[in-house]
Design a protein around this motif. Structure first.
Motif, PDB file in Angstrom:
ATOM      1  N   GLY A   1      67.252  60.714  21.416  1.00 13.77           N
ATOM      2  CA  GLY A   1      66.382  61.766  21.923  1.00 13.77           C
ATOM      3  C   GLY A   1      66.601  61.988  23.406  1.00 13.77           C
ATOM      4  N   GLN A   2      65.848  62.941  23.930  1.00  9.10           N
ATOM      5  CA  GLN A   2      65.901  63.264  25.348  1.00  9.10           C
ATOM      6  C   GLN A   2      64.490  63.500  25.867  1.00  9.10           C
ATOM      7  OE1 GLN A   2      68.571  66.718  25.203  1.00  9.10           O
ATOM      8  NE2 GLN A   2      70.164  65.481  26.200  1.00  9.10           N
ATOM      9  N   LEU A   3      64.326  63.326  27.177  1.00  7.65           N
ATOM     10  CA  LEU A   3      63.082  63.689  27.843  1.00  7.65           C
ATOM     11  C   LEU A   3      63.379  64.727  28.912  1.00  7.65           C
ATOM     12  CD1 LEU A   3      61.234  60.289  28.491  1.00  7.65           C
ATOM     13  CD2 LEU A   3      60.807  61.940  26.680  1.00  7.65           C
ATOM     14  N   LYS A   4      62.490  65.695  29.032  1.00  5.68           N
ATOM     15  CA  LYS A   4      62.600  66.649  30.120  1.00  5.68           C
ATOM     16  C   LYS A   4      62.023  66.026  31.394  1.00  5.68           C
ATOM     17  CE  LYS A   4      62.040  70.675  27.105  1.00  5.68           C
ATOM     18  NZ  LYS A   4      61.186  71.863  26.804  1.00  5.68           N
ATOM     19  N   ALA A   5      62.489  66.518  32.524  1.00 11.88           N
ATOM     20  CA  ALA A   5      61.956  66.026  33.794  1.00 11.88           C
ATOM     21  C   ALA A   5      60.455  66.279  33.875  1.00 11.88           C
ATOM     22  CB  ALA A   5      62.667  66.725  34.953  1.00 11.88           C
ATOM     23  N   MET A   6      59.732  65.267  34.324  1.00  9.98           N
ATOM     24  CA  MET A   6      58.283  65.330  34.525  1.00  9.98           C
ATOM     25  C   MET A   6      57.519  65.606  33.234  1.00  9.98           C
ATOM     26  SD  MET A   6      58.445  64.598  37.669  1.00  9.98           S
ATOM     27  CE  MET A   6      56.713  64.704  38.136  1.00  9.98           C
ATOM     28  N   ASP A   7      58.088  65.191  32.118  1.00  9.20           N
ATOM     29  CA  ASP A   7      57.451  65.391  30.807  1.00  9.20           C
ATOM     30  C   ASP A   7      57.007  64.031  30.276  1.00  9.20           C
ATOM     31  OD1 ASP A   7      56.527  66.414  28.468  1.00  9.20           O
ATOM     32  OD2 ASP A   7      58.495  66.841  27.589  1.00  9.20           O
ATOM     33  N   GLY A   8      55.751  63.658  30.509  1.00  5.82           N
ATOM     34  CA  GLY A   8      55.256  62.354  30.107  1.00  5.82           C
ATOM     35  C   GLY A   8      54.896  62.288  28.635  1.00  5.82           C
ATOM     36  N   LEU A   9      55.186  61.157  28.010  1.00  3.37           N
ATOM     37  CA  LEU A   9      54.853  60.911  26.613  1.00  3.37           C
ATOM     38  C   LEU A   9      54.118  59.574  26.507  1.00  3.37           C
ATOM     39  CD1 LEU A   9      58.212  61.913  24.869  1.00  3.37           C
ATOM     40  CD2 LEU A   9      56.120  63.301  25.025  1.00  3.37           C
ATOM     41  N   VAL A  10      53.396  59.391  25.421  1.00  7.78           N
ATOM     42  CA  VAL A  10      52.666  58.145  25.194  1.00  7.78           C
ATOM     43  C   VAL A  10      53.459  57.266  24.240  1.00  7.78           C
ATOM     44  CG1 VAL A  10      50.575  57.107  24.263  1.00  7.78           C
ATOM     45  CG2 VAL A  10      50.425  59.189  25.648  1.00  7.78           C
ATOM     46  N   ALA A  11      53.735  56.038  24.673  1.00  5.50           N
ATOM     47  CA  ALA A  11      54.424  55.062  23.830  1.00  5.50           C
ATOM     48  C   ALA A  11      53.391  54.146  23.189  1.00  5.50           C
ATOM     49  CB  ALA A  11      55.411  54.241  24.660  1.00  5.50           C
ATOM     50  N   GLY A  12      53.605  53.824  21.937  1.00  8.59           N
ATOM     51  CA  GLY A  12      52.738  52.908  21.213  1.00  8.59           C
ATOM     52  C   GLY A  12      53.548  52.158  20.182  1.00  8.59           C
ATOM     53  N   SER A  13      52.888  51.579  19.192  1.00 13.06           N
ATOM     54  CA  SER A  13      53.621  50.884  18.134  1.00 13.06           C
ATOM     55  C   SER A  13      53.021  51.235  16.783  1.00 13.06           C
ATOM     56  CB  SER A  13      53.579  49.364  18.345  1.00 13.06           C
ATOM     57  OG  SER A  13      52.253  48.879  18.235  1.00 13.06           O
ATOM     58  N   GLN A  14      53.881  51.152  15.781  1.00 13.00           N
ATOM     59  CA  GLN A  14      53.453  51.465  14.419  1.00 13.00           C
ATOM     60  C   GLN A  14      54.379  50.739  13.449  1.00 13.00           C
ATOM     61  OE1 GLN A  14      53.788  55.608  13.319  1.00 13.00           O
ATOM     62  NE2 GLN A  14      52.211  55.446  11.753  1.00 13.00           N
ATOM     63  N   GLY A  15      53.792  49.944  12.575  1.00 11.62           N
ATOM     64  CA  GLY A  15      54.592  49.260  11.563  1.00 11.62           C
ATOM     65  C   GLY A  15      55.676  48.378  12.126  1.00 11.62           C
ATOM     66  N   GLY A  16      55.413  47.713  13.241  1.00 10.79           N
ATOM     67  CA  GLY A  16      56.408  46.825  13.824  1.00 10.79           C
ATOM     68  C   GLY A  16      57.497  47.541  14.594  1.00 10.79           C
ATOM     69  N   GLN A  17      57.321  48.834  14.832  1.00 11.96           N
ATOM     70  CA  GLN A  17      58.280  49.601  15.622  1.00 11.96           C
ATOM     71  C   GLN A  17      57.558  50.282  16.775  1.00 11.96           C
ATOM     72  OE1 GLN A  17      60.153  52.078  12.463  1.00 11.96           O
ATOM     73  NE2 GLN A  17      62.016  50.928  12.940  1.00 11.96           N
ATOM     74  N   VAL A  18      58.343  50.641  17.799  1.00 14.85           N
ATOM     75  CA  VAL A  18      57.768  51.330  18.941  1.00 14.85           C
ATOM     76  C   VAL A  18      57.911  52.835  18.740  1.00 14.85           C
ATOM     77  CG1 VAL A  18      59.900  51.303  20.310  1.00 14.85           C
ATOM     78  CG2 VAL A  18      57.702  51.405  21.461  1.00 14.85           C
ATOM     79  N   THR A  19      56.902  53.584  19.156  1.00 20.47           N
ATOM     80  CA  THR A  19      56.918  55.038  19.036  1.00 20.47           C
ATOM     81  C   THR A  19      56.864  55.669  20.418  1.00 20.47           C
ATOM     82  OG1 THR A  19      54.499  55.171  18.870  1.00 20.47           O
ATOM     83  CG2 THR A  19      55.740  54.949  16.813  1.00 20.47           C
ATOM     84  N   LEU A  20      57.510  56.818  20.545  1.00 22.51           N
ATOM     85  CA  LEU A  20      57.488  57.589  21.785  1.00 22.51           C
ATOM     86  C   LEU A  20      57.594  59.048  21.402  1.00 22.51           C
ATOM     87  CD1 LEU A  20      57.501  57.559  24.919  1.00 22.51           C
ATOM     88  CD2 LEU A  20      60.004  57.597  24.789  1.00 22.51           C
ATOM     89  N   GLY A  21      56.471  59.772  21.512  1.00 24.65           N
ATOM     90  CA  GLY A  21      56.463  61.136  21.006  1.00 24.65           C
ATOM     91  C   GLY A  21      56.768  61.116  19.515  1.00 24.65           C
ATOM     92  N   GLY A  22      57.771  61.834  19.106  1.00 31.16           N
ATOM     93  CA  GLY A  22      58.168  61.843  17.695  1.00 31.16           C
ATOM     94  C   GLY A  22      59.228  60.832  17.346  1.00 31.16           C
ATOM     95  N   LEU A  23      59.627  59.989  18.310  1.00 26.13           N
ATOM     96  CA  LEU A  23      60.666  58.991  18.074  1.00 26.13           C
ATOM     97  C   LEU A  23      60.050  57.676  17.622  1.00 26.13           C
ATOM     98  CD1 LEU A  23      62.833  59.637  21.260  1.00 26.13           C
ATOM     99  CD2 LEU A  23      63.218  60.539  18.949  1.00 26.13           C
ATOM    100  N   LYS A  24      60.811  56.932  16.814  1.00 29.30           N
ATOM    101  CA  LYS A  24      60.329  55.659  16.300  1.00 29.30           C
ATOM    102  C   LYS A  24      61.523  54.748  16.058  1.00 29.30           C
ATOM    103  CE  LYS A  24      57.352  53.871  12.584  1.00 29.30           C
ATOM    104  NZ  LYS A  24      56.586  54.262  11.366  1.00 29.30           N
TER     105      LYS A  24
END
Length: 382
Positions: free
Chosen positions: A61-84
């Motif tokens: 994936g990619q992030l745009k400049a100054m585009d903050g996302l929330v990272a968390g975890s789900q099912g033993g994996q890390v999530t970031l936006g729509g990425l897992k």
């Protein structure tokens, strides 16, 4: 300063210390600093466009400049936006910075699941890390020689901790339990200069990097390590301090009887506090606390924590409520008079300020506070 002046015993070791870098070889030695550890979620972003990779290094994936996302975890994996994924790297491009939690940092971030939450680790070049640590630990307008002393001590401390207590996920944390690291907000030209002018220099004893602990102010004299912690070390010896400029050189706190009863429990109303073991310089090692419902023996550190004191170098004087015949009454107040701020081991930061203000160089400052240690130049190999 008379015959108490530091003699500048610090010498150069002839051999180079060779450290093996576990980080990728495109940069100098990288440190892995835990910024958020096991939190439910953390905000992540970048100042420039960024690439997001999985643990295998594949771009996912990619992030745009100054585009903050929330990272968390789900099912033993890390999530970031729509990425897992099992892990996610966030790598700013074009010299950008990474946002973790509430600050900007140099380098990149590795996000991993941990304990039902997420671990965010900043991978950062050692000296870029030190740009921030020096400014996080010491006022940036202090004399350059004091800042250089802090740079060498902090570099030594970080590498010692990395080798002794670093784990599979990170080398250091970012709090006072380690050394304070606040990202780029703590950097200034002066801290960068201090790091650059001491590049690669560490404190050593018998060819090993020392545990170069430091503190704010000793209150007049530092301590032998075995009198405060446990085993003796030849480079952490008590020496005269030059911290008389410190605003915490002397301090006083006053507690009511009710406050003392709430903070020191298990003895009822406190009647008396008597030291039963002190260090040679007067720090409390053990204190007997006598109350109308019992008594306890507490360590100086336990009392410091319970009362929120700056150091364990203190005396307690009860006031009011004097005894009447065979019966003692509860003192109305307890006045605590103390000196210094911190554990009193290794380099006193206010002492470094005092010596630098009088024209001493960082080699002399370090040689005074880390007895029997030498300076060595590290050589990093990939």
């Amino acid at each position: 300063m008379g015959d108490r002046r530091p003699q500048g015993r610090l010498g150069w070791l002839t051999a180079l210390l060779v450290l093996s870098a576990t980080a990728p070889a495109q940069a100098a030695l990288q440190l892995r600093v835990a910024i958020e550890d096991g939190v439910s979620q953390v905000q992540v972003g970048t100042s420039s466009a960024a690439v997001v990779r999985d643990a295998a290094g594949r771009q996912v994936g990619q992030l745009k400049a100054m585009d903050g996302l929330v990272a968390g975890s789900q099912g033993g994996q890390v999530t970031l936006g729509g990425l897992k994924s099992g892990q996610l790297w966030v790598e700013p491009q074009a010299g950008g910075y990474v946002w973790i939690g509430d600050r900007w940092y140099r380098g990149r971030a590795l996000l991993s699941p941990k304990g039902g939450g997420v671990l965010a680790v900043n991978y950062v070049d050692l000296d870029e890390y030190l740009y921030s640590v020096v400014g996080s630990e010491m006022p940036t307008n202090w004399p350059l020689e004091a800042l250089k002393s802090q740079a060498v001590a902090a570099r030594s401390y970080a590498l010692h901790k990395r080798s002794k207590v670093g784990n599979a996920q990170y080398d250091l944390g970012d709090t006072t339990r380690w050394q304070v690291y606040k990202g780029i907000t703590a950097e200034t030209t002066s801290t960068q200069t201090a790091v650059v002018q001491t590049a690669g220099q560490v404190l050593t004893y018998n060819g090993a990097i020392i545990e170069a602990v430091f503190h704010s102010s000793s209150g007049g004299h530092t301590e032998n390590v075995e009198d405060v912690w446990s085993s003796p070390l030849p480079y952490l010896r008590g020496v005269a301090d030059y911290d008389q400029y410190a605003p915490v050189f002397q301090w006083q706190e006053t507690f009511s009887a009710a406050q003392m009863r709430q903070r020191i429990t298990g003895v009822g109303n406190i009647l008396a506090m008597t030291p039963i073991a002190l260090t040679p310089n007067g720090r409390v090692r053990q204190m007997k606390v006598v109350g109308d419902a019992g008594q306890r023996t507490l360590s100086g550190d336990e009392l410091r924590s319970a009362l929120g004191l700056r150091s364990s170098l203190f005396q307690v004087s009860p006031s009011g409520g004097a005894g009447s015949g065979a019966k003692s009454t509860v003192p109305a107040t307890f006045v605590v008079q103390g000196r210094g701020f911190g554990h009193g081991l290794g380099m006193s930061q206010w002492g470094a300020y005092g010596l630098a203000s009088q024209g001493y160089g960082y080699q002399q400052i370090l040689g005074h506070y880390y007895q029997n240690a030498g300076l060595a130049q590290i050589q990093v190999t990939p």
